[in-house]
Design a protein around this motif. Sequence first.
Motif, PDB file in Angstrom:
ATOM      1  N   SER A   1       0.812  -1.222   0.000  1.00 31.55           N
ATOM      2  CA  SER A   1       0.000   0.000   0.000  1.00 31.55           C
ATOM      3  C   SER A   1       0.844   1.269   0.000  1.00 31.55           C
ATOM      4  CB  SER A   1      -0.945   0.012   1.201  1.00 31.55           C
ATOM      5  OG  SER A   1      -0.217  -0.049   2.420  1.00 31.55           O
ATOM      6  N   ALA A   2       2.074   1.180   0.480  1.00 34.62           N
ATOM      7  CA  ALA A   2       2.937   2.355   0.544  1.00 34.62           C
ATOM      8  C   ALA A   2       3.362   2.844  -0.840  1.00 34.62           C
ATOM      9  CB  ALA A   2       4.172   2.053   1.388  1.00 34.62           C
ATOM     10  N   THR A   3       3.252   1.991  -1.849  1.00 34.04           N
ATOM     11  CA  THR A   3       3.678   2.384  -3.192  1.00 34.04           C
ATOM     12  C   THR A   3       2.510   2.757  -4.102  1.00 34.04           C
ATOM     13  OG1 THR A   3       3.625   0.094  -4.027  1.00 34.04           O
ATOM     14  CG2 THR A   3       5.687   0.865  -3.048  1.00 34.04           C
ATOM     15  N   THR A   4       1.281   2.589  -3.636  1.00 29.70           N
ATOM     16  CA  THR A   4       0.126   2.780  -4.505  1.00 29.70           C
ATOM     17  C   THR A   4       0.050   4.190  -5.077  1.00 29.70           C
ATOM     18  OG1 THR A   4      -1.107   1.097  -3.275  1.00 29.70           O
ATOM     19  CG2 THR A   4      -2.387   2.614  -4.646  1.00 29.70           C
ATOM     20  N   GLU A   5       0.177   5.190  -4.247  1.00 36.74           N
ATOM     21  CA  GLU A   5       0.021   6.563  -4.704  1.00 36.74           C
ATOM     22  C   GLU A   5       1.103   6.939  -5.713  1.00 36.74           C
ATOM     23  OE1 GLU A   5      -1.708   9.992  -5.510  1.00 36.74           O
ATOM     24  OE2 GLU A   5      -2.575   8.402  -4.262  1.00 36.74           O
TER      25      GLU A   5
ATOM     26  N   ALA B   1      -9.681  -3.267  -2.496  1.00 39.62           N
ATOM     27  CA  ALA B   1     -10.321  -1.951  -2.606  1.00 39.62           C
ATOM     28  C   ALA B   1      -9.882  -1.240  -3.886  1.00 39.62           C
ATOM     29  CB  ALA B   1      -9.982  -1.097  -1.381  1.00 39.62           C
ATOM     30  N   GLN B   2      -8.621  -1.423  -4.276  1.00 37.77           N
ATOM     31  CA  GLN B   2      -8.138  -0.790  -5.513  1.00 37.77           C
ATOM     32  C   GLN B   2      -8.827  -1.399  -6.729  1.00 37.77           C
ATOM     33  OE1 GLN B   2      -6.257   1.949  -4.815  1.00 37.77           O
ATOM     34  NE2 GLN B   2      -6.686   1.114  -2.780  1.00 37.77           N
TER      35      GLN B   2
ATOM     36  N   ASN C   1      -9.363  -0.570 -13.101  1.00 41.76           N
ATOM     37  CA  ASN C   1      -8.817  -1.768 -13.729  1.00 41.76           C
ATOM     38  C   ASN C   1      -7.299  -1.790 -13.624  1.00 41.76           C
ATOM     39  OD1 ASN C   1     -11.358  -2.710 -14.632  1.00 41.76           O
ATOM     40  ND2 ASN C   1     -11.243  -1.375 -16.430  1.00 41.76           N
ATOM     41  N   PHE C   2      -6.759  -3.003 -13.611  1.00 39.72           N
ATOM     42  CA  PHE C   2      -5.318  -3.229 -13.660  1.00 39.72           C
ATOM     43  C   PHE C   2      -5.031  -4.262 -14.737  1.00 39.72           C
ATOM     44  CE2 PHE C   2      -6.188  -1.689  -9.404  1.00 39.72           C
ATOM     45  CZ  PHE C   2      -5.188  -0.739  -9.210  1.00 39.72           C
ATOM     46  N   TYR C   3      -3.740  -4.422 -15.066  1.00 44.81           N
ATOM     47  CA  TYR C   3      -3.367  -5.337 -16.142  1.00 44.81           C
ATOM     48  C   TYR C   3      -2.819  -6.667 -15.644  1.00 44.81           C
ATOM     49  CZ  TYR C   3      -4.249  -1.399 -19.125  1.00 44.81           C
ATOM     50  OH  TYR C   3      -4.883  -0.360 -19.771  1.00 44.81           O
TER      51      TYR C   3
END
Length: 254
Positions: free
Chosen positions: A40-44, A81-82, A87-89
Amino acid sequence: MLTDTHTHLYSDAFEADQDEMMQRAIAAGVTRFFIPAIDSATTEAMYQLEQKYPDQVYLMMGLHPTSVKSNYKEELLHIEAQFEKRNFYAVGEIGIDLYWDTSTLDIQQEAFRYQIQLAKKHKLPIVIHCREAFNEVFEVLESEKGEDLFGIFHCFTGSLEQAKQAISYNMKLGIGGVVTFKNGKIDTFLHQIDLKHIVLETDSPYLSPVPFRGKRNESSYLCYVSKKLSDIYQLSEAEIAHITTENSKAVFGI
């Protein structure tokens, strides 16, 4: 056109020159960058990178095995939650790492299985991190194998037999800077693996290819990996770029 299927371009290692680094990569012919998550620390930072380069950057979401700690269930909820937002790949990078900590094997396995199920739910590939854990990773893949299990075995550094086993689970082999190392070993048998099973990666800022070994890696260095594969397969670098990019499209659907 080259595709870097695994590069941490949001890393603090690029804080001072991210834009220049991206321009060097694009100038070198790398036009597609697939970005793995850590936690989660890298999401932003990932989202900010995508906003700056929406036509080149494609995001994954997942929990890296070295980030599977006592709060791993909270981290998995963050991932879910993301997926509800966008969408993601791919789901990645996920897997098992017993180099840094063997005491977390049980929860690493649990998190790995959970995220494989998440990938199946969303009909997405997985991107596997495996360090000193081939048997443990294969055990999970064996129990999850099927047409809905597919993806990339990131930074493959195993034997010919392990390569064939990974491929049997519908995995492409992610080949990066290690293939240029004198002691990398994979260059000794890679010619026995059909190129249709190979994708290229840098894992920037880690694992720089020769002649930059030991220094910060960046996506522009993917051309050194491509050149090495050109030598191994006796094909032009243009053919290596085309085939491996098509392979990446087969995995990510874009």
